[in-house]
Structure formats: C-alpha cells, structure tokens
Design a protein around this motif. Structure first.
Motif, short mmCIF file in Angstrom:
data_model
loop_
_atom_site.label_atom_id
_atom_site.label_comp_id
_atom_site.label_asym_id
_atom_site.label_seq_id
_atom_site.Cartn_x
_atom_site.Cartn_y
_atom_site.Cartn_z
N THR A 117 0.83 -1.22 0.00
CA THR A 117 0.00 0.00 0.00
C THR A 117 0.86 1.26 0.00
O THR A 117 0.60 2.20 -0.76
CB THR A 117 -0.93 0.01 1.23
OG1 THR A 117 -1.79 -1.13 1.17
CG2 THR A 117 -1.77 1.27 1.27
N GLY A 157 -6.16 3.60 5.87
CA GLY A 157 -7.09 2.47 5.92
C GLY A 157 -7.82 2.27 4.61
O GLY A 157 -8.01 1.14 4.16
N ALA A 158 -8.24 3.37 3.99
CA ALA A 158 -8.94 3.28 2.70
C ALA A 158 -8.02 2.71 1.63
O ALA A 158 -8.42 1.87 0.82
CB ALA A 158 -9.45 4.65 2.29
N LEU A 197 -5.46 0.77 2.15
CA LEU A 197 -5.20 -0.63 2.49
C LEU A 197 -6.34 -1.52 2.00
O LEU A 197 -6.12 -2.59 1.42
CB LEU A 197 -5.03 -0.77 4.01
CG LEU A 197 -4.39 -2.05 4.53
CD1 LEU A 197 -2.93 -2.12 4.12
CD2 LEU A 197 -4.51 -2.12 6.04
N ARG A 198 -7.58 -1.07 2.21
CA ARG A 198 -8.75 -1.83 1.74
C ARG A 198 -8.77 -1.90 0.22
O ARG A 198 -9.13 -2.93 -0.36
CB ARG A 198 -10.04 -1.19 2.27
CG ARG A 198 -10.24 -1.34 3.76
CD ARG A 198 -11.68 -0.98 4.15
NE ARG A 198 -12.01 0.39 3.80
CZ ARG A 198 -11.80 1.44 4.60
NH1 ARG A 198 -11.22 1.26 5.78
NH2 ARG A 198 -12.13 2.65 4.21
N LEU A 199 -8.38 -0.80 -0.42
CA LEU A 199 -8.38 -0.75 -1.88
C LEU A 199 -7.40 -1.77 -2.46
O LEU A 199 -7.72 -2.49 -3.42
CB LEU A 199 -8.02 0.65 -2.35
CG LEU A 199 -8.09 0.91 -3.86
CD1 LEU A 199 -9.50 0.71 -4.38
CD2 LEU A 199 -7.59 2.30 -4.18
N PHE A 236 -6.32 -4.47 -0.95
CA PHE A 236 -6.83 -5.82 -0.63
C PHE A 236 -7.91 -6.24 -1.62
O PHE A 236 -7.89 -7.36 -2.14
CB PHE A 236 -7.38 -5.83 0.79
CG PHE A 236 -7.98 -7.15 1.19
CD1 PHE A 236 -7.18 -8.24 1.50
CD2 PHE A 236 -9.37 -7.32 1.23
CE1 PHE A 236 -7.72 -9.46 1.85
CE2 PHE A 236 -9.93 -8.54 1.58
CZ PHE A 236 -9.11 -9.61 1.90
N VAL A 237 -8.85 -5.34 -1.88
CA VAL A 237 -9.96 -5.67 -2.78
C VAL A 237 -9.48 -5.85 -4.22
O VAL A 237 -9.87 -6.79 -4.91
CB VAL A 237 -11.04 -4.57 -2.71
CG1 VAL A 237 -12.08 -4.76 -3.82
CG2 VAL A 237 -11.73 -4.59 -1.35
N CYS A 248 -14.86 -1.37 -6.41
CA CYS A 248 -15.78 -1.73 -5.32
C CYS A 248 -16.06 -0.48 -4.50
O CYS A 248 -15.42 -0.21 -3.50
CB CYS A 248 -15.17 -2.83 -4.45
SG CYS A 248 -16.31 -3.44 -3.19
N CYS A 287 -16.82 -0.90 -0.68
CA CYS A 287 -15.72 -1.12 0.25
C CYS A 287 -14.83 0.12 0.36
O CYS A 287 -14.33 0.45 1.43
CB CYS A 287 -14.86 -2.30 -0.19
SG CYS A 287 -15.74 -3.87 -0.18
N CYS A 288 -14.61 0.79 -0.77
CA CYS A 288 -13.69 1.92 -0.80
C CYS A 288 -14.35 3.10 -1.51
O CYS A 288 -14.02 3.42 -2.65
CB CYS A 288 -12.40 1.55 -1.52
SG CYS A 288 -11.73 -0.04 -1.01
N THR A 321 -12.23 7.32 -2.29
CA THR A 321 -11.02 7.58 -1.53
C THR A 321 -10.20 8.64 -2.25
O THR A 321 -10.26 8.80 -3.46
CB THR A 321 -10.19 6.31 -1.38
OG1 THR A 321 -9.83 5.86 -2.68
CG2 THR A 321 -10.95 5.23 -0.65
#
Length: 316
Positions: A33, A286-287, A289-291, A293-294, A303, A306-307, A310
């Motif tokens: 990330t 955090g956003a 990191l989720r991006l 991951f997805v 998605c 989920c994100c 951002t």
C-alpha cells in the motif's frame, strides 16, 4: 506429556499457524500500500512500512520458530538458541523503531531517519543475539538430556551439544529480565512516554490560544495513533515479561502450560495489531489498504461499497 498438555499444545499450534498467516498477509498489504500510493509516502508511513517488515519477519519466521521450540525436539544447542533469539531481534527492532517514530514526530529529523533505521537494525541484532555470544544456558542444556540417556551416548551428546530444545532451556532468565526487558525495552518506553507527553503539552499550550490548522490537526491525530500503538505494544508484551520475571525470581512457582503459551501468543499478536490499529486510526491509510486488498487480493477492480471515493489512488 499428559493428555491435557497435548491438547493445549495442539490448540496453541493451530492458533499460532492462523496468526502467522494473518500477520504475513496484513503486513505485506501495508508495504504494498505504501509503495503503490504516492500520497502516503510520508516519513511516518515509511517508518510504519519498516515496522511492517519487522512484523513480517515475526509471521514468516518468528512464529514458526516458537512452534518448533514448543515441541521440545532434540536439537543442537546453537540451532535451538538461534530460533529462541530471532523473535527477540524483531521485538527489539519494533521497540527501537517506535522510539525513532516518536523522535521524528517530536523533532522532525527527516534527513537522519534512514541512518536511524539502520542503527536500529544493528542494535537489535546485537541485543537480540547476545545469548549467541555466550550469555546462555549451554552448560545445563546437555546435562538435562544426559540424565535421561544411557552412558554410552554421553560423549556423542556432549560433543554435539544435543538436548531437548525449548526457549527456557537455552536463554538465560537474567538476560531476559535485566538486559532485554529493563535496558532494551523499559528504558526506550520511558523515553517515548516522555516525548509524547512533551509533544502533547506543546500542542495544547500553543494551539489553545491560536487555534489549530488542519495540517497540524492531522499531525496530532497521527501522534495519538502512534501513542495508542505504543500502549498496545506494552499491553501485549507485559504478560510475557511478567512471566519471565516469575521464572527468574520464583523458580519454584509452577503454572499451567497454557499460561506460558498464551503470553507468547499475545506477544506475536502485536505484529498483527500494529498495522490494523494504524489503518483504523488513519482514514486515508485504511482506505488505501482496503483498496489494495480488494483490487489485488480479491481481484475486484472496482468496489465503491468497500472503498467509496477515496482520495488516494494507486501509482501508475
């Protein structure tokens, strides 16, 4: 080993295995990330990525080594001692890197950070591998095994320094308490506590009258997140250090096997909570990191759920 101890060992190995996979996955995500999102390339985030690399070492090697130590296999003394010392190196590096982060937040020493990170590794290797230099229990290591072995195998055991491998059989409790805890852990903790208290005092006294700009609010929020990481580090490592002190000062005290296993597991859990806590406290981080991951783990290109919208975008 009794049936109850065997059940406890099986549960411990399962928990550690799951934790190791999570630690490796999450900390790789942190490093990726920071690499992909140029908006996150601040000094503090680079240091968080360095911390993630140390935690990655815990998941990839430290936890498997601890599992091997818990099995009590017959191994060469120095092989066993290396596996016992490796987690001490990564723990020491994490502690010193948290100190560097606190110093950077307080003094903004941007040009010296790389040198300080390198120095952290050097000091951590020296401090963590000190038992390999002689402060260990090699004399008693083979003796424990010799008492249960026939006399004809004595010379082979003594020459090969073979014995039942465990953390307690190799690492000296005096080293753990007096050096690793009091000097290498407690002293940096007190310095960090003083730095953060002084930082918050300066912020409160200066901006109470003049107001706080948005940029400074972000820095204060980052400092609070790092201070929480420090508090969590203490919380998860205190049980293991208390256990080590009981081992040194109350050698006759007995405790269930699961208690010792739990203290080790909690110390390893810190390698998972560090990036998660920072990601939860820092919305942009955090956003991102989720991006990652997805998009790269789940292979979902878009998605919004989920994100959503951002302000960080992957490097192209």
């Amino acid at each position: 080993m009794s049936t109850k101890q065997m059940d406890s060992l099986v549960i411990y190995i399962m928990m550690e295995s799951i934790l190791a996979l999570l630690v490796v996955l999450v900390n790789i995500l942190v490093c990726v990330t920071v690499y992909l999102h140029k908006e996150l390339r601040s000094i503090t985030n680079y240091l968080i990525a360095c911390l993630a690399m140390a935690d990655l070492g815990v998941g990839a090697l430290g936890i498997p080594f601890s599992v091997v130590l818990s099995l009590g296999k017959t191994l060469c003394f120095y092989s066993c001692l290396f596996m016992a010392c490796f987690p001490l190196v990564t723990a020491q590096f994490s502690m010193l890197l948290l100190l560097v982060i606190a110093i950077n937040m307080h003094l903004k020493i941007r040009h010296s950070v790389i040198a300080l990170v390198f120095l952290c590794w050097v000091v951590s290797v020296i401090a963590g591998f000190t038992p390999l230099m002689g402060w260990n229990q090699m004399k008693t290591y083979t003796e424990r095994n010799i008492t249960t072995t026939s006399i004809k195998h004595y010379s082979e055991i003594h020459r090969g320094h073979l014995g039942q491998c465990s953390f307690e059989a190799t690492v000296s409790p005096e080293y753990l308490v007096y050096f690793h805890f009091l000097v290498c852990t407690l002293l940096p903790l007190l310095i960090m506590l003083g730095l953060y208290v002084d930082l918050f005092r300066i912020v409160q006294s200066y901006y109470a009258a003049q107001g706080m700009p948005t940029a400074k609010r972000s820095e204060v929020q980052t400092a609070r997140s790092l201070f929480l990481m420090l508090g969590l580090f203490c919380l998860l490592w205190v049980p293991l250090n208390v256990n080590n002190m009981l081992w040194l000062f109350c050698s006759t005290c007995s405790q269930p096997l699961w208690v010792s296993q739990l203290t080790v597991f909690l110390s390893h859990l810190n390698s998972l909570t560090n990036p998660l806590l920072y990601a939860m406290r820092k919305k942009n981080f955090g956003a991102a990191l989720r991006l990652v991951f997805v998009r790269y783990i789940l292979c979902i290109p878009r998605c919004k759920r989920c994100c959503p919208d951002t302000k960080v975008y992957p490097k192209v």
